[in-house]
Write an enzyme that holds these catalytic residues in place. Structure first.
Site, PDB file in Angstrom:
ATOM      1  N   GLU A   1       0.870  -1.166   0.000  1.00 36.16           N
ATOM      2  CA  GLU A   1       0.000   0.000   0.000  1.00 36.16           C
ATOM      3  C   GLU A   1       0.912   1.222   0.000  1.00 36.16           C
ATOM      4  OE1 GLU A   1      -2.164   0.881   3.537  1.00 36.16           O
ATOM      5  OE2 GLU A   1      -3.506   2.283   2.519  1.00 36.16           O
TER       6      GLU A   1
ATOM      7  N   ARG B   1       6.153 -12.401   9.053  1.00 35.49           N
ATOM      8  CA  ARG B   1       6.828 -11.150   8.714  1.00 35.49           C
ATOM      9  C   ARG B   1       8.150 -11.078   9.460  1.00 35.49           C
ATOM     10  NH1 ARG B   1       2.682  -6.854  10.337  1.00 35.49           N
ATOM     11  NH2 ARG B   1       4.073  -5.632   9.058  1.00 35.49           N
TER      12      ARG B   1
ATOM     13  N   LYS C   1       4.773   0.451  10.228  1.00 27.54           N
ATOM     14  CA  LYS C   1       4.702   1.736   9.537  1.00 27.54           C
ATOM     15  C   LYS C   1       4.323   2.844  10.512  1.00 27.54           C
ATOM     16  CE  LYS C   1       3.195   0.146   5.020  1.00 27.54           C
ATOM     17  NZ  LYS C   1       2.032   0.137   4.126  1.00 27.54           N
TER      18      LYS C   1
END
Length: 752
Positions: free
Chosen positions: A31, A258, A268
RNA sequence: UGGGGUAUCGCCAAGCGGUAAGGCACUAGUUUUUGGUACUGGUAUUCGGGGGUUCGAAUCCCUCUACCCCAUCCA
């Protein structure tokens, strides 16, 4: 490719082999709402790497379904990261927003199927209706709207006739689903916002769960690889694609863990906090785990890719040690960059018996680096050395300059300390030393033995440079927030002294500052007036480590395990259990059987048959074992069984009357599952009669012993575990037919 | 607490019923004009715990425990 492939590659290979796909297509779907970090690099390596390995291709797709957070500047950073890492995406960069029309059409299709509806409850109410993890939700009254009404409302939503939040489009799935994600998930929301690409065309935007699977489908993706937190979303992924009855092939989602690295943050949100809070200088601050940060710090793309390969891919949440990353960059730079000398904290040394000046030849590379290149090193009576390369009263094991201990100046002469000059506060400000003319580097005939060589610069010709020393951004291994920031993560040395060739000749942009670490000419702040170097990573420092007091960690005790309560059996279960025990079935097996309805049922039918055949004399332990172990597994994996209780009873009988061994029974059972044949038939057809005759087994053992002299050696040396190896080999050679007990005995005798 | 995951050395990670791979870290030594590099050796009698099945279990069965994810109109 290595033979130990990760689980994703295993899946891909199976799918290729089975023909589920004959071409592999992956995608990297970030994104564009933040700068990519090393976690993205892992995903990039996986997606592009798999595509490369299996001759497929990988798309770069911006998952831009939320116009309020996304921006084109992030798109650029993302593209840059992929390119810098050396990967090529197929065709143009894709955008989910390019598919908005198609996705919208699919939404209409769902509405027409009665599988989606416009809900007009407010946010708060919707949350209430969703229920909790333990309580089912209830469906919104609006779910009963007619298809026509839904169509009309959805059209109006699209036309922008409603305000944000007034209505949403939801899938009609199951408000009591155990998976919360399946409780009528949102498909579209109204958002009167400017989209950085679609402009103001849309006032409704699809949600991730709706857009992502369809985008994958539209692009012909075969393997949609994402991280673990999307595991619950896989059900919607499949629901959307299945419900729409799309023409195959369709993509399938697979999840991996992850990346986490200690002493840093990867989310983020936290990264943004650091950037906006001014803890760092920007997204490309060299202390950040962003691609831009590593790039500016001097990391190479190769080192990051190697790192991603080294850490592997799995499904266990993990936290990788930064030391692993640091190893990768050191290892990469070691063979690539020139060695030069730079003094960070200068201490003046005057060589009292040296007059004039000279230029020394010095190779840029040590002997073990197969690269050519050298520079001239000015030398005179005034030089600077590193402040901690001299100690007046050294600790034990100190190899550098002391009043008693001479030292070599790298590429130059051996010097001896003659006098220590201090200021009024007792701080050493200068060393008076003598050099030995015969000790010149390359033609040393002095016979002096020194313990080490230190770096230095000539006073008059040295250039002043700025050096930025970076340390870990957080002082905690698993930092929570800015309160854990390491206050000493950046140390700027304004006036370090570097040898002139680095500045004048610019032989490279990355260097090893001898004995200190790898440094990178800052791509932004470096000017000829004030050269700036960023420390990429330090050299391994076994002396520095030794100096620290070894922290005596207490011997680790095994963590104590607390045993939880086992749920009590119901009355009927207890009755069954008691009955099993009376048939001499062991406690554990009886327990397993009694507690599982399917198993106890299966067992009952099988035992009824068994009893008829064998009478009451034979205890049904073999039977019970098979049901509690083998049947339990099959029932767990599939819901249907190809073999009947009667067949299993027959199998147990054959074990009990010693027709077949347990080992063979397993083979037969596998076959029963596949073909549905009777065990006796299988045994006959495959000739699975047990071999127990030692004279038949013996030669096979001899052969295997002859073939594995090393293992025989090891066994005789005491590695008794190898008994299993030999038994296994013999069993393999006989197709599992040899009687393992007999084999065991014979092997043990022969190896004695 | 319902559902979905995961547990193998200090950190990653192979292993899929028959000898517990490999990398990082650690450690000892050799080489070295970088306390770097390279090289050689040492590092899990045991796979989260407990039972069971089997000649044989990290791998199959039962059970317990710990951790992660899910109740954004984020992705």
């Amino acid at each position: 490719m290595s033979e130990n492939k990760d689980f994703l590659r295993s899946i891909v290979e199976e799918d290729l082999k089975s023909g589920k796909f004959n071409k592999i297509t992956t995608r990297f779907p970030p994104e564009p709402n933040g700068f990519p970090h090393i976690g993205h690099a892992k995903s990039i390596c996986i997606n592009f790497g798999i595509a490369e390995d299996y001759k497929g291709h990988c798309n770069l797709r911006m998952d831009d379904t939320n116009p309020t957070t996304e921006d084109t500047k992030y798109v650029e950073a993302l593209k840059d990261a992929v390119q810098w890492l050396g990967f090529n995406w197929e065709g143009n960069v894709r955008f989910t927003s390019d598919y908005f029309d198609q996705i919208h059409d699919y939404a209409i299709a769902l509405i027409k199927m009665g599988k989606a509806y416009v809900d007009s409850t407010n946010e708060e109410e919707m949350r209430e209706f969703r229920g909790t993890v333990t309580q089912a939700g209830k469906r919104s009254p609006f779910a009963e709207r007619s298809i026509e009404e839904n169509l009309e409302l959805f059209e109006k939503m699209k036309k922008g006739e409603f305000k944000d939040g007034e209505h949403v489009l939801r899938a009609k799935i199951d408000m009591s689903a155990a998976n919360m994600k399946m409780r009528d998930p949102l498909l579209y929301r109204i958002r009167h916002a400017h989209h950085f690409r679609a402009g103001n065309k849309w006032s409704i935007y699809p949600m991730y769960d709706f857009a992502h699977c369809l985008s994958d489908y539209i692009e012909g993706v075969s393997h949609s690889i994402c991280t673990l937190e999307f595991e619950n979303n896989r059900d919607i992924y499949n629901w959307v694609l299945d419900t729409l009855k799309l023409t195959p092939p369709r993509p399938y989602q697979h999840e991996f863990a992850r990346l986490g690295i200690n002493y840093t943050v990867m989310s983020k949100r936290k990264l943004l906090e650091l950037v906006e809070g001014g803890q760092v200088s920007g997204w490309d601050d060299p202390r950040l785990p962003t691609i831009a940060g590593y790039k500016r710090r001097g990391y190479t793309a190769e080192s990051i890719i190697t790192f991603c390969e080294q850490i592997g891919i799995a499904k266990a949440n993990s936290m990788v040690d930064v030391a692993q990353l640091e190893f990768c960059i050191r290892d990469d730079l070691n063979t690539k960059v020139p060695r030069v000398m730079c003094v960070l904290e200068p201490l003046k040394v005057t060589i009292v018996n040296y007059e004039g000046k000279e230029e020394l030849d010095a190779s840029y590379y040590p002997e073990d680096v197969p690269k050519e290149g050298s520079r001239k090193l000015p030398f005179s009576k005034e030089i600077y050395i590193e402040r901690d390369d001299f100690i007046e009263t050294p600790p034990k094991g100190y190899f550098r300059l002391t009043p008693e201990q001479p030292v070599r100046l790298k590429h130059a002469y051996i010097i001896t300390c003659k006098e220590v000059i201090k200021d009024t506060e007792g701080k050493i400000i200068e060393i008076k030393a003598e050099y030995n003319l015969a000790s010149k580097s390359g033609s040393d005939s002095s016979g002096i033995k020194v313990k080490s060589a230190i770096h230095w610069v000539e006073a008059k010709t040295a250039k002043e440079v700025e050096v930025r020393l970076y340390d870990r951004l957080f002082k905690e291994e698993a930092p929570e927030g800015i309160e854990d920031v390491n206050p000493d993560s950046l140390k700027v040395i304004k006036k370090a002294l570097i040898e002139p060739a680095v500045i004048n000749e610019k032989p490279d942009e990355r260097f090893q500052f001898e004995r200190q670490g790898y440094f990178y000419a800052d791509p932004i702040d470096y000017t000829d007036e004030t050269p700036v170097f960023n420390k990429t990573v330090g050299l391994k420092d076994s002396w520095g480590k030794k100096k620290k007091i070894p922290t005596q960690s207490a011997p680790k005790l095994k963590k104590e395990q607390i045993d939880g309560e086992v749920v009590a059996m119901s009355e009927s279960e207890q009755a069954l259990f008691d009955q099993y025990i009376s048939l001499s079935i062991s406690y554990e097996i009886a327990n397993t059987l009694a507690r599982d309805e399917k198993l106890s049922h299966f067992y009952k039918e099988a035992y009824d048959d068994f009893k008829v055949q064998m009478g009451d004399i034979q205890a049904p332990t073999s039977l019970a074992n098979i049901v509690a172990n083998e049947i339990a597994r099959e029932l767990k994996e599939k819901n249907e069984l190809k073999c009947t209780p009667k067949q299993v009873s027959e199998l147990a009988k054959m074990i009990d009357d010693k027709t077949i061994s347990n080992k063979i029974a397993k083979q037969v059972f596998e076959e029963m599952l596949k073909s549905g044949d009777n065990p006796a038939q299988i045994v006959k057809a495959k000739g699975l009669i047990q071999i127990s005759d030692p004279s038949e087994i013996s030669p096979i053992i001899d052969e295997i012993i002859a073939k594995n002299p090393e293992n025989v050696e090891k066994f005789k040396a005491g590695n008794t575990k190898l008994l299993g190896f030999f038994v296994g080999q013999v069993l393999k050679a006989t197709g599992g037919k040899a009687n393992p007990q007999v084999v065991n005995k014979l092997v043990a005798e022969k190896l004695k």
